[in-house]
Design a protein around this motif. Structure first.
Motif, PDB file in Angstrom:
ATOM      1  N   THR A   1       7.389  -6.155   8.495  1.00  0.00           N
ATOM      2  CA  THR A   1       8.817  -6.031   8.219  1.00  0.00           C
ATOM      3  C   THR A   1       9.002  -5.305   6.889  1.00  0.00           C
ATOM      4  O   THR A   1       8.077  -5.242   6.076  1.00  0.00           O
ATOM      5  N   PRO A   2      10.195  -4.768   6.636  1.00  0.00           N
ATOM      6  CA  PRO A   2      10.443  -4.094   5.348  1.00  0.00           C
ATOM      7  C   PRO A   2      10.347  -5.080   4.179  1.00  0.00           C
ATOM      8  O   PRO A   2      10.569  -6.277   4.359  1.00  0.00           O
ATOM      9  N   PRO A   3      10.044  -4.581   2.984  1.00  0.00           N
ATOM     10  CA  PRO A   3       9.889  -5.459   1.812  1.00  0.00           C
ATOM     11  C   PRO A   3      11.102  -6.343   1.525  1.00  0.00           C
ATOM     12  O   PRO A   3      10.948  -7.458   1.034  1.00  0.00           O
ATOM     13  N   GLN A   4      12.295  -5.887   1.837  1.00  0.00           N
ATOM     14  CA  GLN A   4      13.487  -6.686   1.551  1.00  0.00           C
ATOM     15  C   GLN A   4      13.724  -7.790   2.588  1.00  0.00           C
ATOM     16  O   GLN A   4      14.535  -8.678   2.381  1.00  0.00           O
TER      17      GLN A   4
ATOM     18  N   HIS B   1       8.795 -10.738   4.949  1.00  0.00           N
ATOM     19  CA  HIS B   1       7.853  -9.675   4.574  1.00  0.00           C
ATOM     20  C   HIS B   1       6.543 -10.278   4.076  1.00  0.00           C
ATOM     21  O   HIS B   1       6.508 -10.976   3.065  1.00  0.00           O
ATOM     22  N   LEU B   2       5.466 -10.044   4.827  1.00  0.00           N
ATOM     23  CA  LEU B   2       4.154 -10.610   4.491  1.00  0.00           C
ATOM     24  C   LEU B   2       3.054  -9.569   4.474  1.00  0.00           C
ATOM     25  O   LEU B   2       1.967  -9.827   3.995  1.00  0.00           O
TER      26      LEU B   2
ATOM     27  N   GLU C   1      -1.548  -2.168   3.920  1.00  0.00           N
ATOM     28  CA  GLU C   1      -2.279  -2.925   4.930  1.00  0.00           C
ATOM     29  C   GLU C   1      -1.797  -2.546   6.327  1.00  0.00           C
ATOM     30  O   GLU C   1      -2.608  -2.345   7.246  1.00  0.00           O
ATOM     31  N   ALA C   2      -0.483  -2.429   6.499  1.00  0.00           N
ATOM     32  CA  ALA C   2       0.073  -2.056   7.806  1.00  0.00           C
ATOM     33  C   ALA C   2      -0.430  -0.673   8.234  1.00  0.00           C
ATOM     34  O   ALA C   2      -0.798  -0.465   9.396  1.00  0.00           O
TER      35      ALA C   2
END
Length: 173
Positions: free
Chosen positions: A129-132, A136-137, A142-143
């Motif tokens: 998921t996006p940082p916001q 977000h993990l 890494e992704a």
């Protein structure tokens, strides 16, 4: 099949008719060492079906506990995947804190133990998921690494979660 063993009903359970039903009951009673004795009587596929049914359909925490119990003896990528499935299908809908982190942990371990199984990477990328975002993990680096590895393993499938993640990161080729 599982309903005949009394799980998920208000009816009293009848005595188990076979080893599979006995295994289910022992798991649900928390008698994990005793349940392990019944493993030779079921196939690996049957064990996974039992754990997924109990964990996802019945939302019984004992299925997750038994998978974890078995991993304490011999860590296994597929058991981590089963644990991930239980967490995402049974616990996330209940809005329990830590579900996404637990799911990501199990998929990271599965990918580490079996880096050529693209299924683990695909599911892992679906957690990106996006940082916001509150869940977000998985950082973008890494992704991207997981996505590139997944594409190298399974380049013939389109659309692929790895393509989607790389496009989202602006790093698609």
């Amino acid at each position: 099949l599982f309903r005949s063993s009394g799980f998920g009903t208000d009816e009293p359970a009848s005595p188990p008719r076979n080893e599979r039903e006995q295994l289910e009951r022992l798991i649900c009673r928390g008698l994990l060492t005793k349940a392990k004795e019944f493993l030779p009587a079921v196939t690996t596929r049957e064990l996974y079906q039992i754990l997924l049914y109990l964990g996802c359909e019945e939302r019984n925490l004992c299925a997750y506990t038994f998978a974890w119990f078995l991993m304490q003896e011999k860590e296994d990528a597929e058991l981590h995947y089963i644990a991930y499935r239980i967490v995402t299908q049974a616990w996330i809908p209940l809005d329990m804190k830590g579900c996404y982190a637990t799911a990501a942990f199990h998929l990271r371990r599965a990918m580490h133990l079996d880096p050529t199984n693209v299924k683990y990477a695909e599911h892992f990328l679906m957690l990106h998921t996006p940082p916001q975002h509150p869940t977000h993990l998985i950082d973008d680096d890494e992704a991207e690494a997981v996505a590139r590895n997944a594409l190298s393993l399974k380049a013939d499938t389109y659309p692929h979660p790895a393509d989607w993640v790389l496009q989202k990161l602006g790093k698609a080729e």
